[in-house]
Write a protein that holds these residues in place. Structure first.
Motif, PDB file in Angstrom:
ATOM      1  N   ASP A 138       6.848  -1.351   3.814  1.00 24.22           N
ATOM      2  CA  ASP A 138       5.399  -1.482   3.998  1.00 24.22           C
ATOM      3  C   ASP A 138       4.637  -0.869   2.824  1.00 24.22           C
ATOM      4  OD1 ASP A 138       3.310  -2.442   5.718  1.00 24.22           O
ATOM      5  OD2 ASP A 138       2.834  -0.335   6.115  1.00 24.22           O
ATOM      6  N   ALA A 139       5.098   0.280   2.351  1.00 26.10           N
ATOM      7  CA  ALA A 139       4.437   0.931   1.217  1.00 26.10           C
ATOM      8  C   ALA A 139       4.582   0.102  -0.050  1.00 26.10           C
ATOM      9  CB  ALA A 139       5.005   2.333   1.004  1.00 26.10           C
ATOM     10  N   ILE A 140       5.748  -0.505  -0.253  1.00 24.90           N
ATOM     11  CA  ILE A 140       5.953  -1.361  -1.431  1.00 24.90           C
ATOM     12  C   ILE A 140       5.026  -2.568  -1.365  1.00 24.90           C
ATOM     13  CG2 ILE A 140       7.596  -2.889  -2.574  1.00 24.90           C
ATOM     14  CD1 ILE A 140       9.807  -0.910  -1.684  1.00 24.90           C
ATOM     15  N   ALA A 141       4.880  -3.142  -0.176  1.00 32.62           N
ATOM     16  CA  ALA A 141       4.041  -4.333  -0.024  1.00 32.62           C
ATOM     17  C   ALA A 141       2.552  -4.020  -0.163  1.00 32.62           C
ATOM     18  CB  ALA A 141       4.310  -4.980   1.330  1.00 32.62           C
ATOM     19  N   ASN A 142       2.116  -2.881   0.388  1.00 36.59           N
ATOM     20  CA  ASN A 142       0.687  -2.570   0.409  1.00 36.59           C
ATOM     21  C   ASN A 142       0.190  -1.779  -0.790  1.00 36.59           C
ATOM     22  OD1 ASN A 142       0.270  -3.903   2.844  1.00 36.59           O
ATOM     23  ND2 ASN A 142       0.879  -2.114   4.016  1.00 36.59           N
ATOM     24  N   GLU A 143       1.049  -0.989  -1.394  1.00 41.53           N
ATOM     25  CA  GLU A 143       0.636  -0.175  -2.536  1.00 41.53           C
ATOM     26  C   GLU A 143       1.678  -0.276  -3.640  1.00 41.53           C
ATOM     27  OE1 GLU A 143      -1.099   3.572  -1.809  1.00 41.53           O
ATOM     28  OE2 GLU A 143      -1.347   3.186   0.319  1.00 41.53           O
ATOM     29  N   PRO A 144       1.835  -1.456  -4.236  1.00 46.00           N
ATOM     30  CA  PRO A 144       2.913  -1.642  -5.222  1.00 46.00           C
ATOM     31  C   PRO A 144       2.723  -0.811  -6.491  1.00 46.00           C
ATOM     32  CG  PRO A 144       1.488  -3.561  -5.158  1.00 46.00           C
ATOM     33  CD  PRO A 144       1.051  -2.662  -4.044  1.00 46.00           C
ATOM     34  N   ASN A 145       1.500  -0.409  -6.816  1.00 52.07           N
ATOM     35  CA  ASN A 145       1.266   0.354  -8.042  1.00 52.07           C
ATOM     36  C   ASN A 145       1.530   1.843  -7.878  1.00 52.07           C
ATOM     37  OD1 ASN A 145       0.485  -2.003  -9.321  1.00 52.07           O
ATOM     38  ND2 ASN A 145      -1.637  -1.747  -8.677  1.00 52.07           N
ATOM     39  N   ASP A 146       1.474   2.345  -6.654  1.00 50.13           N
ATOM     40  CA  ASP A 146       1.673   3.767  -6.416  1.00 50.13           C
ATOM     41  C   ASP A 146       2.347   3.981  -5.065  1.00 50.13           C
ATOM     42  OD1 ASP A 146       1.649   6.458  -6.757  1.00 50.13           O
ATOM     43  OD2 ASP A 146      -0.528   6.658  -6.931  1.00 50.13           O
ATOM     44  N   VAL A 147       3.606   3.615  -4.992  1.00 49.19           N
ATOM     45  CA  VAL A 147       4.357   3.698  -3.746  1.00 49.19           C
ATOM     46  C   VAL A 147       4.528   5.150  -3.308  1.00 49.19           C
ATOM     47  CG1 VAL A 147       6.527   3.099  -2.602  1.00 49.19           C
ATOM     48  CG2 VAL A 147       5.530   1.540  -4.267  1.00 49.19           C
ATOM     49  N   ALA A 148       4.763   6.040  -4.258  1.00 49.89           N
ATOM     50  CA  ALA A 148       4.968   7.451  -3.921  1.00 49.89           C
ATOM     51  C   ALA A 148       3.743   8.018  -3.213  1.00 49.89           C
ATOM     52  CB  ALA A 148       5.273   8.254  -5.183  1.00 49.89           C
ATOM     53  N   ARG A 149       2.588   7.740  -3.737  1.00 49.15           N
ATOM     54  CA  ARG A 149       1.342   8.227  -3.122  1.00 49.15           C
ATOM     55  C   ARG A 149       1.162   7.611  -1.733  1.00 49.15           C
ATOM     56  NH1 ARG A 149      -3.792   5.997  -3.005  1.00 49.15           N
ATOM     57  NH2 ARG A 149      -5.428   7.498  -2.541  1.00 49.15           N
ATOM     58  N   GLY A 150       1.448   6.322  -1.610  1.00 44.96           N
ATOM     59  CA  GLY A 150       1.317   5.650  -0.324  1.00 44.96           C
ATOM     60  C   GLY A 150       2.236   6.230   0.730  1.00 44.96           C
ATOM     61  N   LEU A 151       3.492   6.492   0.361  1.00 47.88           N
ATOM     62  CA  LEU A 151       4.428   7.103   1.307  1.00 47.88           C
ATOM     63  C   LEU A 151       3.967   8.495   1.698  1.00 47.88           C
ATOM     64  CD1 LEU A 151       7.897   6.086  -0.153  1.00 47.88           C
ATOM     65  CD2 LEU A 151       6.912   5.371   2.022  1.00 47.88           C
ATOM     66  N   PHE A 152       3.528   9.256   0.713  1.00 45.53           N
ATOM     67  CA  PHE A 152       3.097  10.621   0.983  1.00 45.53           C
ATOM     68  C   PHE A 152       1.909  10.633   1.938  1.00 45.53           C
ATOM     69  CE2 PHE A 152       4.823  14.369  -0.976  1.00 45.53           C
ATOM     70  CZ  PHE A 152       3.995  15.370  -0.510  1.00 45.53           C
ATOM     71  N   ARG A 153       0.952   9.751   1.707  1.00 45.32           N
ATOM     72  CA  ARG A 153      -0.229   9.706   2.565  1.00 45.32           C
ATOM     73  C   ARG A 153       0.114   9.264   3.979  1.00 45.32           C
ATOM     74  NH1 ARG A 153      -5.174   6.887   0.536  1.00 45.32           N
ATOM     75  NH2 ARG A 153      -6.057   8.133   2.190  1.00 45.32           N
ATOM     76  N   ARG A 154       1.030   8.315   4.116  1.00 43.07           N
ATOM     77  CA  ARG A 154       1.385   7.832   5.447  1.00 43.07           C
ATOM     78  C   ARG A 154       2.186   8.846   6.245  1.00 43.07           C
ATOM     79  NH1 ARG A 154       1.973   1.745   6.242  1.00 43.07           N
ATOM     80  NH2 ARG A 154       0.384   0.981   4.839  1.00 43.07           N
TER      81      ARG A 154
END
Length: 154
Positions: free
Chosen positions: A66-82
């Motif tokens: 889901d993080a790769i699909a929704n935030e492909p430019n900053d997956v690390a930040r997306g995972l951390f926030r979720r």
């Protein structure tokens, strides 16, 4: 397995004398009596459950996809926030990106390991990136899910 996978996950039989083992490991009440508040505990068995249980590995895989699909430019930040509901610090970001790079090198060399990570659980894998990339982010997500900050409410 199959069509009944999601139906059965909603209905859990709870017996008073024998609650689900995961509930006991996280010091859940046995339902023999009422509890107003659950105690705060942290045992090594809790870490083992979060690291090795199929449910958590599958959840990490889907979280990463889901993080790769929704935030492909900053997956690390997306995972951390979720997972942690906050922005990562510079050191945390560097640690996450270092872990991702290390895992990506490993999965680039061993595609069988990447496919093994992506096939954990009953639900179908939704790979929206190369298998090695998806598996590396799944390991990062699994690591974030096992952090004390993610498991325990303070």
């Amino acid at each position: 397995p199959g069509a009944g996978l999601w139906r059965r996950s909603v209905y859990t039989f709870v017996k008073r004398q024998a609650p689900p083992p995961t509930l006991l490991l996280f010091d859940g009440p046995t339902r023999e009596k009422c509890t107003l508040a659950r105690p705060r505990t942290n045992t090594p068995l809790q870490a083992l459950v979060v690291l090795n249980d199929t449910t958590y590995a599958e959840a990490a895989r889907h979280l990463a996809a889901d993080a790769i699909a929704n935030e492909p430019n900053d997956v690390a930040r997306g995972l951390f926030r979720r997972v942690l509901s906050r922005e990562p610090t510079a050191e945390e970001r560097a640690a996450v990106e270092s872990l991702y790079s290390e895992q990506l090198r490993h999965f680039d060399k061993s595609h069988e390991d990447a496919l093994a990570v992506l096939s954990v659980g009953e639900s179908p894998a939704t790979v929206c990136a190369a298998p090695s990339t998806a598996a590396a982010w799944a390991i990062v997500a699994h690591t974030l899910l096992n952090l004390d900050e993610a498991v325990n409410r303070r």
